[in-house]
Design a protein around this motif. Structure first.
Motif, PDB file in Angstrom:
ATOM      1  N   ARG A 128      17.494  24.445  35.662  1.00 55.89           N
ATOM      2  CA  ARG A 128      18.251  25.416  34.866  1.00 55.89           C
ATOM      3  C   ARG A 128      18.461  24.947  33.433  1.00 55.89           C
ATOM      4  O   ARG A 128      18.415  25.753  32.495  1.00 55.89           O
ATOM      5  CB  ARG A 128      19.599  25.673  35.534  1.00 55.89           C
ATOM      6  N   ARG A 129      18.641  23.646  33.241  1.00 49.99           N
ATOM      7  CA  ARG A 129      19.043  23.149  31.924  1.00 49.99           C
ATOM      8  C   ARG A 129      17.925  22.460  31.146  1.00 49.99           C
ATOM      9  O   ARG A 129      18.021  22.319  29.919  1.00 49.99           O
ATOM     10  CB  ARG A 129      20.219  22.188  32.092  1.00 49.99           C
ATOM     11  N   GLY A 130      16.901  21.990  31.818  1.00 52.21           N
ATOM     12  CA  GLY A 130      15.844  21.241  31.130  1.00 52.21           C
ATOM     13  C   GLY A 130      14.959  22.145  30.295  1.00 52.21           C
ATOM     14  O   GLY A 130      14.611  23.250  30.710  1.00 52.21           O
ATOM     15  N   ARG A 131      14.575  21.675  29.112  1.00 54.80           N
ATOM     16  CA  ARG A 131      13.664  22.398  28.220  1.00 54.80           C
ATOM     17  C   ARG A 131      12.632  21.411  27.699  1.00 54.80           C
ATOM     18  O   ARG A 131      12.965  20.283  27.326  1.00 54.80           O
ATOM     19  CB  ARG A 131      14.429  23.042  27.072  1.00 54.80           C
ATOM     20  N   PHE A 132      11.349  21.831  27.663  1.00 53.10           N
ATOM     21  CA  PHE A 132      10.259  20.910  27.356  1.00 53.10           C
ATOM     22  C   PHE A 132       9.304  21.459  26.296  1.00 53.10           C
ATOM     23  O   PHE A 132       9.109  22.672  26.176  1.00 53.10           O
ATOM     24  CB  PHE A 132       9.431  20.631  28.623  1.00 53.10           C
ATOM     25  N   ASN A 133       8.716  20.519  25.557  1.00 54.87           N
ATOM     26  CA  ASN A 133       7.495  20.802  24.817  1.00 54.87           C
ATOM     27  C   ASN A 133       6.333  20.561  25.776  1.00 54.87           C
ATOM     28  O   ASN A 133       6.323  19.551  26.486  1.00 54.87           O
ATOM     29  CB  ASN A 133       7.359  19.880  23.605  1.00 54.87           C
ATOM     30  N   PRO A 134       5.347  21.455  25.821  1.00 53.16           N
ATOM     31  CA  PRO A 134       4.256  21.290  26.789  1.00 53.16           C
ATOM     32  C   PRO A 134       3.325  20.146  26.418  1.00 53.16           C
ATOM     33  O   PRO A 134       3.343  19.637  25.288  1.00 53.16           O
ATOM     34  CB  PRO A 134       3.522  22.638  26.726  1.00 53.16           C
ATOM     35  N   ALA A 135       2.508  19.743  27.388  1.00 53.19           N
ATOM     36  CA  ALA A 135       1.506  18.697  27.154  1.00 53.19           C
ATOM     37  C   ALA A 135       0.357  19.261  26.321  1.00 53.19           C
ATOM     38  O   ALA A 135       0.087  20.471  26.335  1.00 53.19           O
ATOM     39  CB  ALA A 135       0.982  18.176  28.479  1.00 53.19           C
ATOM     40  N   LEU A 136      -0.319  18.376  25.604  1.00 50.73           N
ATOM     41  CA  LEU A 136      -1.517  18.733  24.842  1.00 50.73           C
ATOM     42  C   LEU A 136      -2.691  17.919  25.356  1.00 50.73           C
ATOM     43  O   LEU A 136      -2.584  16.708  25.571  1.00 50.73           O
ATOM     44  CB  LEU A 136      -1.310  18.450  23.350  1.00 50.73           C
ATOM     45  N   ASP A 137      -3.846  18.574  25.559  1.00 54.06           N
ATOM     46  CA  ASP A 137      -5.036  17.855  26.024  1.00 54.06           C
ATOM     47  C   ASP A 137      -5.712  17.141  24.862  1.00 54.06           C
ATOM     48  O   ASP A 137      -5.192  17.108  23.735  1.00 54.06           O
ATOM     49  CB  ASP A 137      -5.979  18.798  26.769  1.00 54.06           C
ATOM     50  N   ARG A 138      -6.887  16.573  25.098  1.00 57.08           N
ATOM     51  CA  ARG A 138      -7.558  15.775  24.071  1.00 57.08           C
ATOM     52  C   ARG A 138      -7.957  16.610  22.857  1.00 57.08           C
ATOM     53  O   ARG A 138      -8.185  16.067  21.769  1.00 57.08           O
ATOM     54  CB  ARG A 138      -8.797  15.083  24.657  1.00 57.08           C
ATOM     55  N   ASN A 139      -8.023  17.942  23.035  1.00 48.82           N
ATOM     56  CA  ASN A 139      -8.377  18.830  21.930  1.00 48.82           C
ATOM     57  C   ASN A 139      -7.158  19.483  21.286  1.00 48.82           C
ATOM     58  O   ASN A 139      -7.289  20.362  20.426  1.00 48.82           O
ATOM     59  CB  ASN A 139      -9.334  19.919  22.427  1.00 48.82           C
ATOM     60  N   GLY A 140      -5.958  19.055  21.728  1.00 48.06           N
ATOM     61  CA  GLY A 140      -4.751  19.613  21.153  1.00 48.06           C
ATOM     62  C   GLY A 140      -4.326  20.941  21.740  1.00 48.06           C
ATOM     63  O   GLY A 140      -3.425  21.600  21.212  1.00 48.06           O
ATOM     64  N   LYS A 141      -4.930  21.344  22.851  1.00 49.51           N
ATOM     65  CA  LYS A 141      -4.601  22.609  23.512  1.00 49.51           C
ATOM     66  C   LYS A 141      -3.502  22.367  24.544  1.00 49.51           C
ATOM     67  O   LYS A 141      -3.500  21.359  25.242  1.00 49.51           O
ATOM     68  CB  LYS A 141      -5.845  23.173  24.205  1.00 49.51           C
ATOM     69  N   THR A 142      -2.553  23.322  24.632  1.00 50.91           N
ATOM     70  CA  THR A 142      -1.490  23.172  25.625  1.00 50.91           C
ATOM     71  C   THR A 142      -2.081  23.246  27.026  1.00 50.91           C
ATOM     72  O   THR A 142      -3.031  23.989  27.290  1.00 50.91           O
ATOM     73  CB  THR A 142      -0.417  24.268  25.462  1.00 50.91           C
ATOM     74  N   ILE A 143      -1.499  22.464  27.945  1.00 52.34           N
ATOM     75  CA  ILE A 143      -2.075  22.318  29.283  1.00 52.34           C
ATOM     76  C   ILE A 143      -0.957  22.071  30.292  1.00 52.34           C
ATOM     77  O   ILE A 143       0.101  21.529  29.944  1.00 52.34           O
ATOM     78  CB  ILE A 143      -3.083  21.135  29.290  1.00 52.34           C
ATOM     79  N   LYS A 144      -1.177  22.469  31.524  1.00 51.32           N
ATOM     80  CA  LYS A 144      -0.220  22.182  32.592  1.00 51.32           C
ATOM     81  C   LYS A 144      -0.148  20.674  32.823  1.00 51.32           C
ATOM     82  O   LYS A 144      -1.160  19.971  32.745  1.00 51.32           O
ATOM     83  CB  LYS A 144      -0.642  22.865  33.896  1.00 51.32           C
ATOM     84  N   SER A 145       1.027  20.192  33.136  1.00 54.00           N
ATOM     85  CA  SER A 145       1.177  18.767  33.410  1.00 54.00           C
ATOM     86  C   SER A 145       2.430  18.570  34.261  1.00 54.00           C
ATOM     87  O   SER A 145       2.886  19.501  34.928  1.00 54.00           O
ATOM     88  CB  SER A 145       1.246  17.968  32.108  1.00 54.00           C
ATOM     89  N   TYR A 146       2.969  17.353  34.229  1.00 50.04           N
ATOM     90  CA  TYR A 146       4.135  17.026  35.044  1.00 50.04           C
ATOM     91  C   TYR A 146       5.024  16.044  34.289  1.00 50.04           C
ATOM     92  O   TYR A 146       4.582  15.353  33.363  1.00 50.04           O
ATOM     93  CB  TYR A 146       3.707  16.419  36.389  1.00 50.04           C
TER      94      TYR A 146
END
Length: 299
Positions: A270-288
């Motif tokens: 409910r409270r956590g907020r994140f910047n997404p991961a970036l792959d080797r090309n700088g594209k946002t990607i699913k992660s953990y």
């Protein structure tokens, strides 16, 4: 509270060292009994070795919840008996003995006393530079930097509690066991629906936008646990989408009842907020994102 950044079965055979008579005040040497075992779970990998016998027997369990150098260390057996819920113990991965002090959570694993050290590495990590951002710190701790040659040089684990006997566990060269453990953690990432090689080449790991310490407070401590006076350590994994939203929360381990585990996931989701991961090309990607929260009885 403080923050810390069924598949297959396998075994790695190791040669047991001969137990020798200990000198007074010297650590008691414990030979490695039998092979290393690696147990695969849905959210963790356990490397398990048994050392010594009888009342001096200690089981050492190295647990990784993700790829990287870090692990949780559990020492299980009668030598770990204590009435304290937590304690400070000096540990050292040798052969060069330079013990460092660590805090353990103490309790029972099944019928055996156990001390659990939540954040360890075979070789001490270099200190982060002053001014390191949270995102940089997370990335530094996410990727492996310890080499196979450094792992092979590790031969012993010396346990030096403040009170009671000291022990030296004959681990043997750790390169092969750690390689098997790395294979297990890569399988974990695949099990989570992600590509291990892609995750290892991220240019940015998922990072909280705000301070994770603000996600919970002493006011969140469950009232039913207040009456029991319990503390707890909860490790969790968050699925982070391409947009940075939390799409899932998974409990990897907990030292106490589900009251802490379930509440941790509810509050963090409910409270956590994140910047997404970036792959080797700088594209946002699913992660953990993997971390832990330590619940303490409010003072």
């Amino acid at each position: 509270m403080r923050w810390n950044i069924p598949l297959l079965a396998a075994a790695v055979a190791m040669t047991a060292s001969t137990t020798q008579a200990a000198k007074p005040l010297d650590p008691i040497p414990l030979a490695h009994v039998g092979p290393w075992e690696v147990n695969y779970d849905d959210d963790s990998c356990h490397l398990i070795g048994t050392f010594g016998s009888g009342d001096e027997r200690i089981i050492a369990r190295f647990t990784r919840f993700r790829p990287g150098d870090g692990f949780s260390l559990a020492l299980i057996g009668k030598p770990m008996t204590t009435s304290a819920s937590s304690s400070r113990t000096k540990l050292d991965f040798g052969p060069v003995v330079d013990p460092q002090e660590y805090e353990s959570l103490n309790g029972m694993m099944g019928a055996a006393p156990a001390a659990v050290f939540s954040s360890m590495t075979l070789i001490e990590r270099p200190k982060l530079a002053k001014g390191t951002t949270l995102a940089e710190a997370i990335k530094a701790f996410q990727f492996a930097t310890i080499t196979a040659e450094q792992e092979a040089a590790v031969r012993t684990l010396t346990v030096l509690p403040k009170n009671g006997k000291s022990y030296r566990l004959a681990l043997g060269p750790m390169a092969a066991p750690m390689a098997t453990l790395r294979g297990c953690t890569n399988d974990l990432v695949r099990h989570w629906g992600l590509d291990p090689a892609e995750q290892a080449s991220l240019t940015r790991a998922p990072a909280p936008i705000d301070n994770p310490g603000n996600w919970m407070s002493s006011r969140d401590y469950p009232t039913n646990m207040l009456r029991r006076g319990g503390n707890g350590l909860v490790r969790f994994r968050l699925d982070i989408s391409e947009t940075g939203s939390i799409s899932g929360c998974h409990i990897q381990s907990t030292t106490n009842p589900d009251a802490f585990a379930d509440l941790s996931c509810q509050l963090i989701s409910r409270r956590g907020r994140f910047n997404p991961a970036l792959d080797r090309n700088g594209k946002t990607i699913k992660s953990y994102f993997i971390s832990s929260v330590k619940w303490m009885v409010p003072g």
